[in-house]
Scaffold this motif. Structure first.
Motif, PDB file in Angstrom:
ATOM      1  N   GLY A 132       0.821  -1.197   0.000  1.00  0.00           N
ATOM      2  CA  GLY A 132       0.000   0.000   0.000  1.00  0.00           C
ATOM      3  C   GLY A 132       0.856   1.248   0.000  1.00  0.00           C
ATOM      4  O   GLY A 132       2.079   1.198  -0.140  1.00  0.00           O
ATOM      5  N   PRO A 133       0.254   2.421   0.195  1.00  0.00           N
ATOM      6  CA  PRO A 133       0.978   3.679   0.037  1.00  0.00           C
ATOM      7  C   PRO A 133       1.982   3.982   1.138  1.00  0.00           C
ATOM      8  O   PRO A 133       2.871   4.805   0.943  1.00  0.00           O
ATOM      9  CB  PRO A 133      -0.139   4.731   0.016  1.00  0.00           C
ATOM     10  CG  PRO A 133      -1.265   4.088   0.763  1.00  0.00           C
ATOM     11  CD  PRO A 133      -1.185   2.637   0.446  1.00  0.00           C
ATOM     12  N   VAL A 134       1.851   3.339   2.300  1.00  0.00           N
ATOM     13  CA  VAL A 134       2.778   3.574   3.410  1.00  0.00           C
ATOM     14  C   VAL A 134       3.611   2.321   3.647  1.00  0.00           C
ATOM     15  O   VAL A 134       3.055   1.266   3.968  1.00  0.00           O
ATOM     16  CB  VAL A 134       2.026   3.956   4.705  1.00  0.00           C
ATOM     17  CG1 VAL A 134       3.019   4.191   5.841  1.00  0.00           C
ATOM     18  CG2 VAL A 134       1.168   5.199   4.478  1.00  0.00           C
ATOM     19  N   PRO A 135       4.932   2.382   3.499  1.00  0.00           N
ATOM     20  CA  PRO A 135       5.767   1.197   3.727  1.00  0.00           C
ATOM     21  C   PRO A 135       5.606   0.660   5.147  1.00  0.00           C
ATOM     22  O   PRO A 135       5.402   1.426   6.091  1.00  0.00           O
ATOM     23  CB  PRO A 135       7.189   1.715   3.484  1.00  0.00           C
ATOM     24  CG  PRO A 135       7.026   2.943   2.654  1.00  0.00           C
ATOM     25  CD  PRO A 135       5.731   3.551   3.081  1.00  0.00           C
ATOM     26  N   LEU A 136       5.731  -0.644   5.284  1.00  0.00           N
ATOM     27  CA  LEU A 136       5.521  -1.307   6.571  1.00  0.00           C
ATOM     28  C   LEU A 136       6.791  -1.450   7.390  1.00  0.00           C
ATOM     29  O   LEU A 136       6.790  -2.145   8.404  1.00  0.00           O
ATOM     30  CB  LEU A 136       4.912  -2.694   6.335  1.00  0.00           C
ATOM     31  CG  LEU A 136       3.567  -2.711   5.609  1.00  0.00           C
ATOM     32  CD1 LEU A 136       3.099  -4.149   5.392  1.00  0.00           C
ATOM     33  CD2 LEU A 136       2.528  -1.910   6.371  1.00  0.00           C
ATOM     34  N   GLU A 137       7.874  -0.791   6.986  1.00  0.00           N
ATOM     35  CA  GLU A 137       9.188  -0.942   7.624  1.00  0.00           C
ATOM     36  C   GLU A 137       9.701  -2.369   7.390  1.00  0.00           C
ATOM     37  O   GLU A 137       9.013  -3.211   6.820  1.00  0.00           O
ATOM     38  CB  GLU A 137       9.142  -0.608   9.120  1.00  0.00           C
ATOM     39  CG  GLU A 137       8.619   0.774   9.444  1.00  0.00           C
ATOM     40  CD  GLU A 137       9.637   1.886   9.200  1.00  0.00           C
ATOM     41  OE1 GLU A 137      10.735   1.598   8.693  1.00  0.00           O
ATOM     42  OE2 GLU A 137       9.314   3.048   9.505  1.00  0.00           O
ATOM     43  N   THR A 138      10.912  -2.645   7.842  1.00  0.00           N
ATOM     44  CA  THR A 138      11.530  -3.933   7.530  1.00  0.00           C
ATOM     45  C   THR A 138      10.841  -5.103   8.229  1.00  0.00           C
ATOM     46  O   THR A 138      10.607  -6.151   7.627  1.00  0.00           O
ATOM     47  CB  THR A 138      13.019  -3.904   7.910  1.00  0.00           C
ATOM     48  OG1 THR A 138      13.157  -3.291   9.202  1.00  0.00           O
ATOM     49  CG2 THR A 138      13.823  -3.111   6.888  1.00  0.00           C
ATOM     50  N   GLY A 139      10.503  -4.916   9.503  1.00  0.00           N
ATOM     51  CA  GLY A 139       9.847  -6.002  10.222  1.00  0.00           C
ATOM     52  C   GLY A 139       8.446  -6.261   9.711  1.00  0.00           C
ATOM     53  O   GLY A 139       8.060  -7.411   9.449  1.00  0.00           O
ATOM     54  N   GLY A 140       7.662  -5.196   9.559  1.00  0.00           N
ATOM     55  CA  GLY A 140       6.321  -5.346   9.028  1.00  0.00           C
ATOM     56  C   GLY A 140       6.317  -5.867   7.605  1.00  0.00           C
ATOM     57  O   GLY A 140       5.457  -6.664   7.221  1.00  0.00           O
ATOM     58  N   GLY A 141       7.292  -5.422   6.818  1.00  0.00           N
ATOM     59  CA  GLY A 141       7.400  -5.892   5.443  1.00  0.00           C
ATOM     60  C   GLY A 141       7.690  -7.381   5.376  1.00  0.00           C
ATOM     61  O   GLY A 141       7.122  -8.108   4.554  1.00  0.00           O
ATOM     62  N   MET A 142       8.592  -7.850   6.244  1.00  0.00           N
ATOM     63  CA  MET A 142       8.898  -9.285   6.289  1.00  0.00           C
ATOM     64  C   MET A 142       7.671 -10.075   6.747  1.00  0.00           C
ATOM     65  O   MET A 142       7.328 -11.104   6.156  1.00  0.00           O
ATOM     66  CB  MET A 142      10.086  -9.542   7.227  1.00  0.00           C
ATOM     67  CG  MET A 142      10.532 -10.990   7.279  1.00  0.00           C
ATOM     68  SD  MET A 142      11.914 -11.269   8.420  1.00  0.00           S
ATOM     69  CE  MET A 142      13.271 -10.555   7.481  1.00  0.00           C
ATOM     70  N   TRP A 143       6.998  -9.597   7.785  1.00  0.00           N
ATOM     71  CA  TRP A 143       5.805 -10.276   8.296  1.00  0.00           C
ATOM     72  C   TRP A 143       4.725 -10.353   7.211  1.00  0.00           C
ATOM     73  O   TRP A 143       4.096 -11.398   7.024  1.00  0.00           O
ATOM     74  CB  TRP A 143       5.289  -9.532   9.533  1.00  0.00           C
ATOM     75  CG  TRP A 143       4.108 -10.182  10.184  1.00  0.00           C
ATOM     76  CD1 TRP A 143       4.113 -11.133  11.157  1.00  0.00           C
ATOM     77  CD2 TRP A 143       2.726  -9.906   9.886  1.00  0.00           C
ATOM     78  NE1 TRP A 143       2.822 -11.476  11.487  1.00  0.00           N
ATOM     79  CE2 TRP A 143       1.950 -10.738  10.721  1.00  0.00           C
ATOM     80  CE3 TRP A 143       2.087  -9.042   9.005  1.00  0.00           C
ATOM     81  CZ2 TRP A 143       0.562 -10.731  10.704  1.00  0.00           C
ATOM     82  CZ3 TRP A 143       0.691  -9.033   8.972  1.00  0.00           C
ATOM     83  CH2 TRP A 143      -0.052  -9.867   9.810  1.00  0.00           C
ATOM     84  N   HIS A 144       4.523  -9.266   6.504  1.00  0.00           N
ATOM     85  CA  HIS A 144       3.499  -9.204   5.465  1.00  0.00           C
ATOM     86  C   HIS A 144       3.813 -10.164   4.314  1.00  0.00           C
ATOM     87  O   HIS A 144       2.890 -10.675   3.651  1.00  0.00           O
ATOM     88  CB  HIS A 144       3.395  -7.774   4.953  1.00  0.00           C
ATOM     89  CG  HIS A 144       2.239  -7.524   4.044  1.00  0.00           C
ATOM     90  ND1 HIS A 144       0.930  -7.670   4.426  1.00  0.00           N
ATOM     91  CD2 HIS A 144       2.195  -7.131   2.729  1.00  0.00           C
ATOM     92  CE1 HIS A 144       0.125  -7.364   3.420  1.00  0.00           C
ATOM     93  NE2 HIS A 144       0.869  -7.052   2.380  1.00  0.00           N
ATOM     94  N   ALA A 145       5.085 -10.423   4.071  1.00  0.00           N
ATOM     95  CA  ALA A 145       5.503 -11.276   2.953  1.00  0.00           C
ATOM     96  C   ALA A 145       5.526 -12.758   3.296  1.00  0.00           C
ATOM     97  O   ALA A 145       5.728 -13.590   2.402  1.00  0.00           O
ATOM     98  CB  ALA A 145       6.895 -10.847   2.469  1.00  0.00           C
TER      99      ALA A 145
END
Length: 235
Positions: free
Chosen positions: A80-93
């Motif tokens: 989405g339009p706001v990055p989830l940071e590295t931890g959130g990005g890893m969790w989301h993936a």
């Protein structure tokens, strides 16, 4: 073994270059930064790569397609339009990465590190690649002990390269570790990976290695110019 390439950041320090191009798609040595990673990952036998995207996300499929040109299958974890940071990005993936250990690498670095050196099964929850401290991070990040463990503190700290291998279990206790940090209760959650690393180090669950070779954190336009010159053989 699958891999995750972090590519969702805003690239604020790289402006104005990143006003129109995501940082991992900026070119050095004749190709986008992320392409160097994809080629090296494919050369080590990785066949499936997840790229997380946010800022100017539509440019990644346009540039990389489905990964076939690299001998890969590339999937996109759209934040989405706001990055989830590295931890959130890893969790989301994680839904795309599966339940086996995976490689994760920052999309805005360049290195000659051989991904084939990474363990397919880390001894603990994570295995990190550390490099000599650059001028912009003279104090380093973590200490590499003689037994191969990585700790938050030590006499001679090295810099985290942005390359690691992680078990999905690394994220298992993320909510307790992150607590009430901003973004933690959003859907999907947004949080940094560093607190999770330090928590895993406290329970002696992080190993590491030192890469003495070439590595650049392409964090400013000047560093990009210097890297491009080196790769072109003129710097």
């Amino acid at each position: 073994m699958k891999a995750l390439v972090f590519a969702a950041g805003l690239g604020e320090r790289m402006r104005p270059l990143t006003d129109t191009t995501p940082k991992p798609l900026l070119r050095a040595g004749g190709k986008p930064l992320i392409a160097w990673h994809l080629e090296r990952l494919a050369a080590t036998g990785v066949r499936e790569v997840v790229v997380n995207t946010s800022w100017l996300a539509e440019q990644f499929p346009a540039a990389l397609g489905d990964g076939a040109d690299f001998g890969l299958q590339v999937a996109y974890s759209r934040e989405g339009p706001v990055p989830l940071e590295t931890g959130g990005g890893m969790w989301h993936a994680l839904a795309l990465l599966g339940d086996a250990p995976f490689i994760a690498v920052n999309g805005d670095i360049w290195t000659d590190f051989d991904f084939a050196r990474l363990p397919r099964e880390p001894a603990g929850d994570a295995h990190l690649v550390l490099v000599d401290n650059p001028a912009h991070n003279p104090g380093g990040d973590f200490a590499l002990l003689a037994d191969g463990r990585v700790q938050s503190d030590g006499a001679a700290k090295l810099t985290f390269s942005g390359i690691g291998v992680y078990r999905p279990e690394f994220l298992l206790d993320w909510r307790r570790v992150i607590g009430e940090a901003p973004g933690a209760h959003e859907t999907p959650p947004r949080f940094r990976i560093a607190p999770l690393m330090r928590a895993a180090m406290d329970r002696h669950a992080v190993s590491g290695e030192h890469h003495p070779g070439a590595w650049t954190d392409v964090g400013t336009p000047q560093r990009l110019l210097e890297l491009d010159a080196r790769l072109a053989g003129t710097g």
